[in-house]
Write a protein that holds these residues in place. Structure first.
Motif, PDB file in Angstrom:
ATOM      1  N   PRO A 288      38.790  40.547  40.527  1.00 51.95           N
ATOM      2  CA  PRO A 288      38.824  39.285  41.162  1.00 51.95           C
ATOM      3  C   PRO A 288      39.852  39.179  42.292  1.00 51.95           C
ATOM      4  O   PRO A 288      40.507  40.281  42.489  1.00 51.95           O
ATOM      5  CB  PRO A 288      39.101  38.366  40.090  1.00 51.95           C
ATOM      6  N   GLY A 289      39.623  38.173  42.857  1.00 51.25           N
ATOM      7  CA  GLY A 289      40.689  37.639  43.768  1.00 51.25           C
ATOM      8  C   GLY A 289      40.386  37.910  45.232  1.00 51.25           C
ATOM      9  O   GLY A 289      41.238  37.989  46.256  1.00 51.25           O
ATOM     10  N   ASN A 308      41.319  30.954  40.576  1.00 46.64           N
ATOM     11  CA  ASN A 308      41.047  31.372  39.017  1.00 46.64           C
ATOM     12  C   ASN A 308      42.407  32.082  38.711  1.00 46.64           C
ATOM     13  O   ASN A 308      42.945  33.041  39.044  1.00 46.64           O
ATOM     14  CB  ASN A 308      39.748  32.326  39.165  1.00 46.64           C
ATOM     15  N   SER A 311      42.472  35.906  38.771  1.00 46.29           N
ATOM     16  CA  SER A 311      42.626  36.184  40.172  1.00 46.29           C
ATOM     17  C   SER A 311      44.093  36.168  40.816  1.00 46.29           C
ATOM     18  O   SER A 311      44.486  37.049  41.351  1.00 46.29           O
ATOM     19  CB  SER A 311      41.695  35.266  41.081  1.00 46.29           C
ATOM     20  N   SER A 373      36.981  35.857  36.027  1.00 49.47           N
ATOM     21  CA  SER A 373      38.209  35.459  36.825  1.00 49.47           C
ATOM     22  C   SER A 373      38.941  34.180  35.967  1.00 49.47           C
ATOM     23  O   SER A 373      39.994  33.701  36.175  1.00 49.47           O
ATOM     24  CB  SER A 373      38.146  35.444  38.003  1.00 49.47           C
TER      25      SER A 373
END
Ligand SMILES: Nc1nc2c(c(=O)[nH]1)N[C@H]1C(S)=C(S)[C@@H](COP(=O)(O)OP(=O)(O)OC[C@H]3O[C@@H](n4cnc5c(N)ncnc54)[C@H](O)[C@@H]3O)O[C@H]1N2
Ligand code: MOO
Length: 403
Positions: A288-289, A308, A311, A373
């Motif tokens: 994620p991220g 999130n 994240s 996430s």
């Protein structure tokens, strides 16, 4: 295991390096050595004297002359001339005698070996050594002057983290004051109209701010960082701008969460632009991220961590940590380490995939099942995550990042 797509993996590294090139470490300061634990060394630590400073005994026993031991194996009886205890200046060993010695005491002048107490029979006046000359070396049980290091030699390079282990050396060789990097000042800004305080009663459409507490706890694991402020910011451009204007003079780094994606309420990039900050990267091939952003505003490092919870945690660790370390005065001492997954699936993604794991007692890791996430329950169960490169799958070994 399939093979990784290196250019994509390197995109994260390239983004970190690009930013790092614009950052210089905070100043150094001289502080009392006993307060320096957890800081980064400013100057290298040099030995102010030999270690040990003179020849000392490694055992409780008797200091003798090797040539006075019997060759035949018969026990050797010697009168006890004196006692040498740690903390006393060296004494002289008279011929044909022994000196009782304790661990850490200076080896008497004239003695060339130490026989352990267990290898003797003692009376109040004499000691009988039950070892033949062939069973004892010259220098037996003696720690030689300077065998650990010599005066003037470098014990720890500049930038070393003053861990408990390093503090042992700093205390031993250092002066009262130690030159260290000053603590990095970090501000955390959590954007989001939906956020409220832990403990508050919340409507179903509100959430309790968990990214702020995550970052505070994470920053608090680093004694070289001082979190000078943490606040929540509403999702309007003027309020994000105002928060940045207030924070940047007091911060070496600002960690923002939320507001970096594509939504109409995602104002972080515009706020930075409006203030004349320079965005060095925005969006990386990671999950994620992905929407993560890195910028510099008036010499302050800004990291926009996607809102999130997983994240935020992953991007703080993968991208935030090396950049904070750079600012803090070290060259990334907390590099990831390779780790094997105990069991793996064959899923793959065309980008860097950070997958939550728990460590096993056997020294490998297992994937933590999660819903993506937003799943802060899976986050809570994890010890960290592995970095699976684009197109790769299988057990690895993969880079493991601990929280
Ligand atoms: N059209 C697109 N939408 C989204 C994209 C995209 O590429 N195109 N990216 C998605 C990804 S990936 C992420 S990650 C999020 C990140 O968005 P933001 O950084 O703008 O974050 P928000 O929208 O403000 O929040 C996302 C999510 O996280 C919750 N949140 C936010 N702050 C906190 C906090 N302090 N504590 C706990 N939880 C928090 C928030 O309520 C949202 O549920 O964007 C996707 N969308
Ligand atoms: O990557 Mo977002 O960070 O998937 O939730």
């Amino acid at each position: 295991m399939t093979h990784p797509d290196l250019p994509l993996l390197n995109a994260v590294q390239a983004a970190i390096e690009k930013m790092a090139g614009h950052l210089s470490p905070v100043e150094t300061e001289n502080i009392p050595t006993q307060l320096a634990a957890g800081r980064f060394l400013g100057d290298a630590l040099l030995a102010d004297r030999d270690s040990p400073a003179l020849d000392v005994s490694a055992m409780d026993g008797y200091a003798i002359r090797h040539e006075e031991l019997s060759e035949s194996g018969d026990p050797t009886s010697l009168p006890i001339a004196a006692v040498a205890a740690a903390g006393s200046a060296p004494v002289a060993l008279p011929p044909q005698q022994a000196i009782q010695i304790f661990t850490g005491a200076a080896v008497p002048f004239g003695a060339d070996c130490v026989v352990r107490r267990e290898d003797t029979i003692e009376t109040s006046r004499d000691v009988t050594i039950q070892l033949a000359a062939s069973q004892v070396r010259l220098g037996h049980n003696i720690r030689r002057q300077g065998e650990n290091t010599q005066a003037g030699e470098q014990v720890l390079p500049a930038g070393s983290l003053l861990s408990p282990a390093a503090m042992s050396a700093a205390a031993s060789f250092g002066s009262r004051l130690l030159n260290v990097r000053r603590r990095l000042r970090v501000v955390v800004l959590n954007t989001g109209d939906e956020l409220s305080e832990t403990g508050d009663t919340v409507a179903a459409w509100q959430i309790r701010d968990s990214n702020g507490p995550f970052l505070e706890a994470w920053l608090n694991t680093k004694p070289w960082i001082e979190m000078v402020d943490r606040r929540r910011v509403k999702d309007t451009l003027p309020e994000v701008v105002e928060a940045l204007v207030a924070a940047s003079p007091m911060a070496d780094a600002i960690l923002l969460t939320g507001g970096v994606s594509m939504g109409d309420t995602d104002h972080v990039p515009d706020a930075i632009r409006q203030l004349g900050g320079e965005i060095h990267f925005h969006r990386l091939p990671i999950r994620p991220g992905k929407p993560v952003l890195g910028a510099i505003l008036n010499n302050t490092l800004l990291l926009g961590l996607p809102g999130n919870p997983v994240s935020v945690a992953v991007t703080a660790r993968v991208i935030g940590q090396p950049l904070l370390e750079r600012l803090g005065g070290t060259e990334a001492y907390s590099e990831p380490r390779p780790l094997l997954l105990k069991s793996a699936d064959d899923k793959t993604l065309p980008l860097n995939w950070y997958r939550l794991v728990r460590l096993t007692p056997q020294g490998s890791a297992e994937l933590v099942a999660g819903r993506g996430s937003g799943d802060l329950v899976s986050l809570a169960h994890s010890h960290g995550f592995v970095e699976v490169p684009p197109g790769a799958s299988g057990t690895g070994p993969w880079n493991f990042y601990a929280w």
